[in-house]
Enzyme design. Sequence first.
Site, mmCIF file in Angstrom:
data_model
loop_
_atom_site.group_PDB
_atom_site.id
_atom_site.type_symbol
_atom_site.label_atom_id
_atom_site.label_comp_id
_atom_site.label_asym_id
_atom_site.label_seq_id
_atom_site.Cartn_x
_atom_site.Cartn_y
_atom_site.Cartn_z
ATOM 1 N N HIS A 101 0.849 -1.198 0.000
ATOM 2 C CA HIS A 101 0.000 0.000 0.000
ATOM 3 C C HIS A 101 0.880 1.242 0.000
ATOM 4 C CE1 HIS A 101 -3.504 2.495 0.749
ATOM 5 N NE2 HIS A 101 -2.744 3.182 1.571
ATOM 6 N N ASP A 180 -14.456 3.360 8.152
ATOM 7 C CA ASP A 180 -13.452 4.246 7.549
ATOM 8 C C ASP A 180 -14.084 5.141 6.495
ATOM 9 O OD1 ASP A 180 -10.833 5.270 6.782
ATOM 10 O OD2 ASP A 180 -11.265 4.192 4.934
ATOM 11 N N ARG A 187 -13.766 13.513 8.137
ATOM 12 C CA ARG A 187 -12.456 14.156 8.324
ATOM 13 C C ARG A 187 -12.172 15.156 7.218
ATOM 14 N NH1 ARG A 187 -8.713 9.378 8.047
ATOM 15 N NH2 ARG A 187 -7.083 10.931 8.142
ATOM 16 N N SER A 202 -7.062 4.565 9.403
ATOM 17 C CA SER A 202 -7.845 4.536 8.165
ATOM 18 C C SER A 202 -7.220 3.550 7.169
ATOM 19 C CB SER A 202 -7.874 5.956 7.580
ATOM 20 O OG SER A 202 -8.249 5.957 6.242
ATOM 21 N N LYS A 206 -8.512 -0.784 6.389
ATOM 22 C CA LYS A 206 -8.868 -1.300 5.046
ATOM 23 C C LYS A 206 -7.939 -2.443 4.665
ATOM 24 C CE LYS A 206 -8.621 2.789 3.252
ATOM 25 N NZ LYS A 206 -8.901 4.170 3.355
#
Length: 465
Positions: A101, A180, A187, A202, A206
């Site tokens: 990621h 999220d 946010r 967050s 995921k």
Amino acid sequence: MPVASARTSGRRLSAIITPVRAYDLIKRKRDGGRMTGEEFRFLIRGYLAGEVPDYQMAAFLMAVFLRGLDEEETALLTEAMLHSGLILDLSGLERPKVDKHSTGGVGDKVSIVLAPLVASAGVVVPMISGRGLGHTGGTLDKLESIPGFRTEMSLDEFREALWTTGVAIMGQTEEIAPADRRLYALRDVTATVESIPLIASSIMSKKLSEGLDGLVLDVKVGSGAFMKTVEEAEALARVMVGTGNSLGVRTVAVLTDMDEPLGRMVGNSLEIKECINLLKGWAEEDLLEVTLTLGAWMLYIAEEMVSRGAPPAIDDGVLMEKRKRLEGLLSSGKALERFLDMIEAQGGDPEIAARPGLLPGAGRIRPVYSPAEGYIRRVDAEKVGVASVLLGAGRSRMEDGIDHGAGVMLNRKSGTKVARGEPLATLHYNDEGNIEEACRLVEGAFEIGPEPPGRRRLIRKVVLA
Ligand code: URA
């Protein structure tokens, strides 16, 4: 807290003690207190059930933004968010499951080549990815420039693609970490995005829902990244690595440079063309270096899973051997083959590899010329990213549409000597509304001076714990 007398019966006691209230948790965090796992679960469940309203959750997020969460609290919040949805069960797949990621950057197309490359080495890569927002690009938008490619899949389709191809890339669904999705939207409008514990929970809620054994995080640092300094990036990396490891997923973070765009192309179909080139063996040096480094760590983690308890020692030799394996998969065409299998499994047209002209293009191009002679010392990633959004390649708001053919091609990168009037970049566009501003930004992104720049350090740091 109410005080119960010793004579109070158990039943009456539970009636007297005030149940936990969102108000009390906001107040505690506002005053710098700590939260328990149960309290995070209460807030998250209540928020999703509509019992904790947006205004209370917004106040809580601001309290977290200002007061922070420690590492244990961040892991507990992540766990509460993770369990707000489903966790993929891939236990039937015998091979190690490892994902990568990135925290987001400009020209960052690494996932698109890395996922099939690592899958061609026998590792399952279940990648749930995101869209671009602000000046950063998104993997889903890039993939959707391939005619027919579907990033919206059901979890059953995703699982099936993983079984048959060993790799699939899709977007977040309603079932994956719904907390999220709601919190991120809140946010975004309450100035609470740039908080290390909130970003970490967050991202990790995921990623941990993918049923992974291991995760490699590419934490970008520099002008085109969320984290502008190595210190900030390292702090975020440490929290995410700690959270992943404490929740049973072997997690490693690599801090990589995002001061300059990665590769030469910025924009959706332009970046897919660059990915095809890399998979065919014509790679930009920086893009290849980041891809191989992250891929070597993915293979390292996968091997650790297989050898169970006897991990190979981390040394340059071990990682070098994995890089060589990945290079072999690139040069043999196996990685390209897997990329085309992935495209086909997700409804896309694999002909794009042979005929890149099938990808959406731009009706117009405009070169940007060098205003001076000298060495290119830097190409500011953020400016190029913003220019690319202005040309239509990105969106300013989540609901905006995008132009898959638009973007910026860098003819020159840092370290090159240029003459006055030489083309530095080429803008690709269909809508000329913002062309002058985009031109100005791209020209301003190139810093030109009499001396060559120092060597660009692409890999800044590795965080293992
Ligand atoms: N990416 C995410 O998924 N969440 C954040 O908070 C920031 C970047």
